[in-house]
Design an enzyme around this catalytic site. Structure first.
Site, PDB file in Angstrom:
ATOM      1  N   GLU A 227      13.302  46.795  16.054  1.00  0.00           N
ATOM      2  CA  GLU A 227      13.330  45.809  14.991  1.00  0.00           C
ATOM      3  C   GLU A 227      13.931  44.823  15.272  1.00  0.00           C
ATOM      4  OE1 GLU A 227      13.538  49.645  11.894  1.00  0.00           O
ATOM      5  OE2 GLU A 227      15.463  48.437  12.336  1.00  0.00           O
ATOM      6  N   CYS A 296      34.692  23.314  -0.232  1.00  0.00           N
ATOM      7  CA  CYS A 296      36.251  23.408  -0.557  1.00  0.00           C
ATOM      8  C   CYS A 296      36.791  24.782  -0.015  1.00  0.00           C
ATOM      9  CB  CYS A 296      36.437  23.090  -2.005  1.00  0.00           C
ATOM     10  SG  CYS A 296      36.002  21.587  -2.618  1.00  0.00           S
ATOM     11  N   GLU A 297      36.566  24.941   1.431  1.00  0.00           N
ATOM     12  CA  GLU A 297      37.257  26.370   1.782  1.00  0.00           C
ATOM     13  C   GLU A 297      37.564  25.641   3.391  1.00  0.00           C
ATOM     14  OE1 GLU A 297      37.534  28.914   0.406  1.00  0.00           O
ATOM     15  OE2 GLU A 297      36.156  28.868  -1.076  1.00  0.00           O
ATOM     16  N   TYR A 325      19.436  34.009  10.409  1.00  0.00           N
ATOM     17  CA  TYR A 325      20.612  34.266   9.744  1.00  0.00           C
ATOM     18  C   TYR A 325      21.317  32.924   9.351  1.00  0.00           C
ATOM     19  CZ  TYR A 325      19.793  38.887  11.131  1.00  0.00           C
ATOM     20  OH  TYR A 325      19.147  40.048  11.465  1.00  0.00           O
TER      21      TYR A 325
END
Length: 366
Positions: A227, A296-297, A325
């Site tokens: 997969e 804002c991190e 991803y």
């Protein structure tokens, strides 16, 4: 794979990139679908995949979701005996169980999906009773599934996982008389995210899996299934943004409009992508930069100690291996837009996903 296995099946892991145009291309190549939610099953059915081309592998799914999936005729790869019991009276014709073998390995702790502390699957000790219960509940055809971890570049890993799951197969077959239609090795085939890292030796990986299968089966083998998601689409795409600011303090910070809402992997796992200034590929490297975004991190770092020429405002930033991803994990966090996706083919380019707008941002509020 065809060099080693006469009977094999490749199912694309939709979670890597669920764009319908990507699914259409892979369908034309004869691939099936690995779906992890009812939405992904619906997407695959809408794209024209037949139910028997899809394997539904949820974890901790609701009764409603499982009953709906069973009603479509899609085979279900159950995560527990309890999940199987939720569809009593409506058991799929074909079922499988995801087995948590004692061995797990992924690129990061968060992408190691078997072994101690993995939330997925049933233990080897539960497997014999699981298949006996499934048979008694009316299942007619059986598969077995394992997924030990994601983005592994060691070909020995494939052989080790194959040997482990085949030992479980032997025990179940001896005890319950189950004949397996397929043995699914899951995904996990790795791609190098940095140019100096060698590629996975795919021939060696499948060769080791084949050796394990030959030891276990004297005659006809069950179908060998994989997969891949990342392996099929990761290096197909480049994420493009622009330089918005440069600050030199304790470190040199390169600000860009590529943020963690678009590329979550570095903040989530500590993943590292190869990053360049696309419009200045031949310029001399001048320094190391923290490549940061607009969210804002303080974890909003797309790259750390990235070697680049002296950046200028509006330089084009290119992040490689962005096909898997990235868009599938993107969000509108901090009110930042999800970028467009453009498919480039022999006949030209085509926008296959529009950039999100303010209207998209507020669409579901009532």
């Amino acid at each position: 794979m065809s060099s080693y296995f006469d009977n094999f099946d490749i199912k694309y892991a939709v979670k890597a990139n669920p764009n319908p145009r990507i699914l259409s291309i892979l369908k034309s190549e004869g691939l099936g679908i690995d779906a992890s939610s009812d939405m992904e099953v619906r997407l695959a059915l809408d794209a024209g995949f037949k139910p028997d081309q899809i394997l539904f592998t949820p974890n901790y799914a609701s009764k409603k979701e499982l009953l709906w999936a069973s009603g479509t005729g899609v085979p279900i790869n159950f995560d527990s005996i309890g999940q199987l019991r939720l569809v009593d009276g409506k058991v799929p014709h074909t079922i499988s169980f995801r087995i948590k073998i004692d061995y797990g390995r992924g690129e990061f702790k968060g992408t190691t999906t078997s072994g101690h502390d993995a939330k997925f699957g049933i233990t080897e000790a539960e497997a014999i009773s699981a298949y006996k219960i499934a048979s008694e509940m009316g299942a007619k055809e059986f598969g077995i599934h394992v997924m030990a971890g994601s983005n592994v570049l060691d070909p020995n890993h494939t052989g080790r996982v194959a040997s482990a799951i085949l030992e479980v197969v032997k025990k179940i077959s001896r005890s319950d008389g189950i004949e397996f239609k397929f043995i699914d090795m899951g995904g996990g085939l790795g791609v190098p995210y940095q140019p100096e890292i060698p590629e996975l030796d795919l021939k060696a990986a499948f060769g080791k899996a084949h050796d394990a299968f030959k030891k276990s089966f004297e005659g006809r083998m069950p179908a060998f299934c994989i997969e891949p998601g990342r392996y099929l689409v990761a290096d197909s795409s480049v994420l493009l943004g622009s330089v918005t600011d440069v600050k030199v303090q304790d470190k040199a910070y390169l600000g860009s409009n590529i943020s963690m809402n678009t590329l979550l992997r570095p903040a989530l796992y500590g993943a590292k992508h190869h990053i360049v200034l696309a419009n200045r590929l031949n310029d001399e490297i001048k320094g190391r930069y923290e490549v940061v975004g607009q969210v804002c991190e303080n974890t909003d770092r797309i790259g750390t100690d990235v070697e680049l020429p002296d950046p200028r405002i509006d330089d084009i930033l290119a992040v490689f291996n962005a096909g898997a991803y990235v868009s599938s994990m993107a969000s509108n966090y901090n009110g930042r837009p999800i970028p467009a996706e453009v498919l480039i083919t022999d006949i030209g380019e085509e926008v296959i996903r529009k950039s999100s707008t303010f209207a998209d941002y507020i669409r579901n509020y009532v």
